[in-house]
Design a protein around this motif. Structure first.
Motif, PDB file in Angstrom:
ATOM      1  N   GLU A 151       0.819  -1.214   0.000  1.00  0.00           N
ATOM      2  CA  GLU A 151       0.000   0.000   0.000  1.00  0.00           C
ATOM      3  C   GLU A 151       0.863   1.278   0.000  1.00  0.00           C
ATOM      4  N   TRP A 152       1.949   1.267   0.751  1.00  0.00           N
ATOM      5  CA  TRP A 152       2.792   2.471   0.825  1.00  0.00           C
ATOM      6  C   TRP A 152       3.560   2.662  -0.472  1.00  0.00           C
ATOM      7  N   PHE A 153       4.022   1.543  -1.008  1.00  0.00           N
ATOM      8  CA  PHE A 153       4.731   1.610  -2.297  1.00  0.00           C
ATOM      9  C   PHE A 153       3.791   2.134  -3.391  1.00  0.00           C
ATOM     10  N   TYR A 154       2.567   1.633  -3.354  1.00  0.00           N
ATOM     11  CA  TYR A 154       1.558   2.017  -4.354  1.00  0.00           C
ATOM     12  C   TYR A 154       1.312   3.535  -4.331  1.00  0.00           C
ATOM     13  N   ARG A 155       1.234   4.091  -3.146  1.00  0.00           N
ATOM     14  CA  ARG A 155       0.979   5.535  -3.061  1.00  0.00           C
ATOM     15  C   ARG A 155       2.115   6.332  -3.708  1.00  0.00           C
ATOM     16  N   GLU A 156       3.340   5.834  -3.500  1.00  0.00           N
ATOM     17  CA  GLU A 156       4.475   6.490  -4.167  1.00  0.00           C
ATOM     18  C   GLU A 156       4.308   6.431  -5.683  1.00  0.00           C
ATOM     19  N   MET A 157       3.851   5.295  -6.171  1.00  0.00           N
ATOM     20  CA  MET A 157       3.700   5.123  -7.621  1.00  0.00           C
ATOM     21  C   MET A 157       2.563   6.001  -8.164  1.00  0.00           C
ATOM     22  N   ARG A 158       1.530   6.190  -7.366  1.00  0.00           N
ATOM     23  CA  ARG A 158       0.452   7.108  -7.764  1.00  0.00           C
ATOM     24  C   ARG A 158       1.009   8.525  -7.895  1.00  0.00           C
ATOM     25  N   ARG A 159       1.810   8.906  -6.884  1.00  0.00           N
ATOM     26  CA  ARG A 159       2.386  10.253  -6.925  1.00  0.00           C
ATOM     27  C   ARG A 159       3.318  10.387  -8.120  1.00  0.00           C
ATOM     28  N   LYS A 160       4.104   9.344  -8.354  1.00  0.00           N
ATOM     29  CA  LYS A 160       5.099   9.404  -9.434  1.00  0.00           C
ATOM     30  C   LYS A 160       4.424   9.529 -10.809  1.00  0.00           C
ATOM     31  N   THR A 161       3.339   8.765 -11.009  1.00  0.00           N
ATOM     32  CA  THR A 161       2.692   8.768 -12.329  1.00  0.00           C
ATOM     33  C   THR A 161       1.659   9.871 -12.463  1.00  0.00           C
ATOM     34  N   GLY A 162       1.137  10.342 -11.331  1.00  0.00           N
ATOM     35  CA  GLY A 162       0.033  11.315 -11.393  1.00  0.00           C
ATOM     36  C   GLY A 162      -1.295  10.657 -11.741  1.00  0.00           C
ATOM     37  N   GLN A 305      -3.663  -2.733  -9.246  1.00  0.00           N
ATOM     38  CA  GLN A 305      -3.081  -4.039  -9.565  1.00  0.00           C
ATOM     39  C   GLN A 305      -1.825  -3.876 -10.413  1.00  0.00           C
ATOM     40  N   ILE A 306      -1.848  -2.862 -11.275  1.00  0.00           N
ATOM     41  CA  ILE A 306      -0.767  -2.752 -12.259  1.00  0.00           C
ATOM     42  C   ILE A 306       0.412  -1.907 -11.757  1.00  0.00           C
ATOM     43  N   ILE A 307       0.122  -0.689 -11.274  1.00  0.00           N
ATOM     44  CA  ILE A 307       1.272   0.114 -10.794  1.00  0.00           C
ATOM     45  C   ILE A 307       1.597  -0.208  -9.339  1.00  0.00           C
ATOM     46  N   GLY A 308       0.689  -0.887  -8.656  1.00  0.00           N
ATOM     47  CA  GLY A 308       0.927  -1.284  -7.269  1.00  0.00           C
ATOM     48  C   GLY A 308       1.456  -2.707  -7.199  1.00  0.00           C
ATOM     49  N   TRP A 309       0.543  -3.668  -7.223  1.00  0.00           N
ATOM     50  CA  TRP A 309       0.937  -5.065  -6.998  1.00  0.00           C
ATOM     51  C   TRP A 309       2.000  -5.571  -7.976  1.00  0.00           C
TER      52      TRP A 309
END
Ligand code: FAD
Ligand code: DLZ
Ligand code: SF4
Length: 511
Positions: A151-162, A305-309
């Motif tokens: 979950e924490w990694f995923y949030r970083e990826m959301r921020r990174k991709t926008g 599922q894709i940018i997170g898991w």
């Protein structure tokens, strides 16, 4: 600049024009090498559909590269000179062309990375830039953390991709809408399933080859309907976004005996082989949300599922290293039962998951996790055997993504790196999320004895067996309290049922 050609290796799951090895190469100087080889086709007994998909997609990708002006040396499995391995083919092509070095994109399995490192001709392995997070980025994220929660990694990826971001806030105010995504199987599925493609001449030729050479492998080859090139894979993606994405979230965890795909995308084999990019998939999903065609819970769940898991799993594989597939934290030693290969079991949920795996080289996430995975964990099967099964039978399976899902998420064999508690359940969960139990020879409501659902007593026997490991886990405290509150007779009857069942299974009796 030297005129000596270099070899550019393109593996079967690297069918992307933007591949880093191709980006490093020079069209007028270098030679692309692609090879169908026995080593790759048999390091596990791959499902025939997986082999056919990759060979057909490789042949079409090679044709596309040639059209784009590349010189491609392509080895077919049946070619008389085929050496049978990737290093062997590189050496042979080096002799033919005078090449002295190879440019490659890092493979997705340690086995092959090591083989390239040991190749007598120097192989430069470039990072696989088709992923969102590089190894370094994942390492930096993981560094110093006590727990590596997705979950924490995923949030970083959301921020990174926008993606699904409203400035620096998550769209809709929440990062994760999973709470809305646990609806049981609906009465009626409106989606007719993934887009299917009629085999063209290239595919037919490959199907004949696979039929001849891999006849004994587990899995049905025909009918074969997968997309095998980028144009088709994009059509399959659009078909999903238009017709299934809106319901993806709600029914993500549901299972139905008569419907193999529900509202799933069935695109993992295309994404993992390079026919689709994570960017185009996520952008198409986000557009559907922005245009009002799909709700936020579905789109967020899908993008996660894709940018997170997916990215997180890859990070774990490369961080943990080559011994990861040998981890066995729970010391499970039982052999994988024969019904994983022939579906001959009275447990309807397992039989259905194995049958569809045999027919489609596909099962969706909850079938993999909560049916075949759950059973293997409860029954104490050797996780390495479980890992080899998953690696063989699914069209989307490569170690970088399969191993963390199996060894980590499903079998808890890594001792809790991927998950904070094991994914185990009794029959109740399967009954709630599916209609399997209605047609099953076992009774999901019965807890002990011959007619009882095996998941029920195996679940308690698992908790009992591993009390020293999980007894202090706060997320499992409630279950241990329930177990402790049972009468001695009931606990004993549960353990006896589990032992008798596992004995029958080990003897090879039909169960
Ligand atoms: P959807 O349900 O439509 O999901 C969309 C996409 O999200 C998938 O295509 C996939 O790219 C990605 N995704 C979803 N969950 C995961 C996950 N846990 N890890 C990585 N990506 C994910 N996935 C593989 O790609 N290869 C495997 O070998 C594989 N083995 C698995 C083994 C087990 C025991 C489990 C529990 C899961 C495994 N998964 C694997 C993850 C997941 O089950 C599949 O990605 C998914 O079922 C593919 O079907 P779909 O394309 O319809 O996915
Ligand atoms: C899975 C697979 C199969 C079945 N066959 C080939 C092949 O003949 N040639 C090839 O280049 N790649 C193949 N692959 C994919 C590789 O095994 C894959 O690149 C590695 O496992 C790394 O992910
Ligand atoms: Fe599976 Fe048990 Fe339900 Fe049968 S009763 S389908 S074994 S969960």
């Amino acid at each position: 600049m030297s005129d000596t050609p270099r070899l550019i290796l393109v593996l079967g799951d690297q069918l992307s024009p933007e591949l880093s090895a191709l980006a490093e190469a020079n069209k007028s100087r270098d030679v692309v090498v692609m090879a169908e080889v026995a080593d790759e086709a048999s390091y596990v007994p791959h499902h025939p559909k997986k082999i056919a998909f990759l060979f057909a997609a490789m042949r079409k990708f090679a044709a596309q590269l040639r059209e784009d002006g590349w010189r491609v040396e392509y080895t077919r499995l049946d070619d008389a000179q085929n050496t049978g391995s990737i290093p062997g083919e590189l050496l042979r092509r080096a002799q033919d062309t005078g090449a002295k070095e190879v440019l490659a994109t890092e493979p997705g399995e340690f086995r092959l990375i090591a083989a390239l490192e040991e190749c007598p001709i120097p192989v430069h392995q470039f990072p696989d830039t088709r992923f969102l997070a590089s190894h370094t980025e994942f390492e930096e994220w993981a560094e110093g953390r006590k727990e590596l929660r997705m979950e924490w990694f995923y949030r970083e990826m959301r921020r990174k991709t926008g993606l699904l971001m409203d400035a620096d806030k998550p769209e809709g105010g929440k990062w994760n809408y999973d709470h809305d995504n646990r609806k049981p199987a609906p009465d009626r599925i409106t989606f007719g399933g993934p887009m299917q493609f009629t085999p063209d001449d290239t595919v037919e030729e490959v199907l004949d080859l696979v039929e001849r050479r891999f006849d004994n492998n587990f899995g049905t080859l025909r009918p074969f309907w997968f997309a095998t090139d980028r144009v088709q894979a994009r059509q399959a993606l659009s078909h999903f976004i238009r017709n299934a994405l809106p319901d993806f979230g709600d029914y993500q965890d549901a299972m139905l005996a008569e419907n193999r795909f529900l509202y799933h995308s069935v695109i993992s084999m295309y994404l993992n082989a390079g026919l689709l990019t994570w960017q185009e998939i996520c952008e198409a999903a986000e557009d559907a949300y922005k245009n009002g065609d799909a709700p936020l819970n579905a789109v967020e769940g899908f993008i996660r599922q894709i940018i997170g898991w997916r990215e997180y799993m890859r990070g774990i594989y490369f961080r943990e290293g080559p011994d990861y597939t040998r981890r066995n934290w729970l010391n499970h030693q039982r052999k994988l039962p024969g019904f994983y290969w022939d579906a001959q079991t009275d447990m309807l949920c397992v039989a259905k998951a194995v049958e569809q795996t045999r027919d489609e080289a596909y099962a969706h996430h909850i079938q993999r996790l909560m049916v075949t995975g759950n059973f293997a964990l409860l029954a104490g099967i050797d996780p390495h055997e479980v890992h080899e099964w998953y690696l063989a039978v699914y069209a989307d399976a490569y170690e970088w993504v399969e191993a963390p899902n199996v060894i980590g998420m499903s079998q808890f064999a890594d001792g809790g790196i991927v998950g904070s508690k094991p994914y185990v359940s009794g029959g109740n969960y399967i009954n709630k999320m599916s209609n399997y139990c209605k047609g099953c020879a076992y009774d999901v409501a019965t807890k002990t004895g011959e007619k009882a659902c095996p998941f029920n007593y195996l679940y308690w026997a698992f908790l009992h067996r591993h009390r020293d490991r999980f007894g202090k886990n706060p997320r499992m405290a409630q279950m241990y309290r329930t177990w402790s509150r049972m009468s001695d007779e009931k606990r004993q009857a549960t353990l006896d049922s589990a032992e008798a069942f596992l004995d029958r299974m080990s003897r090879g009796d039909r169960i």
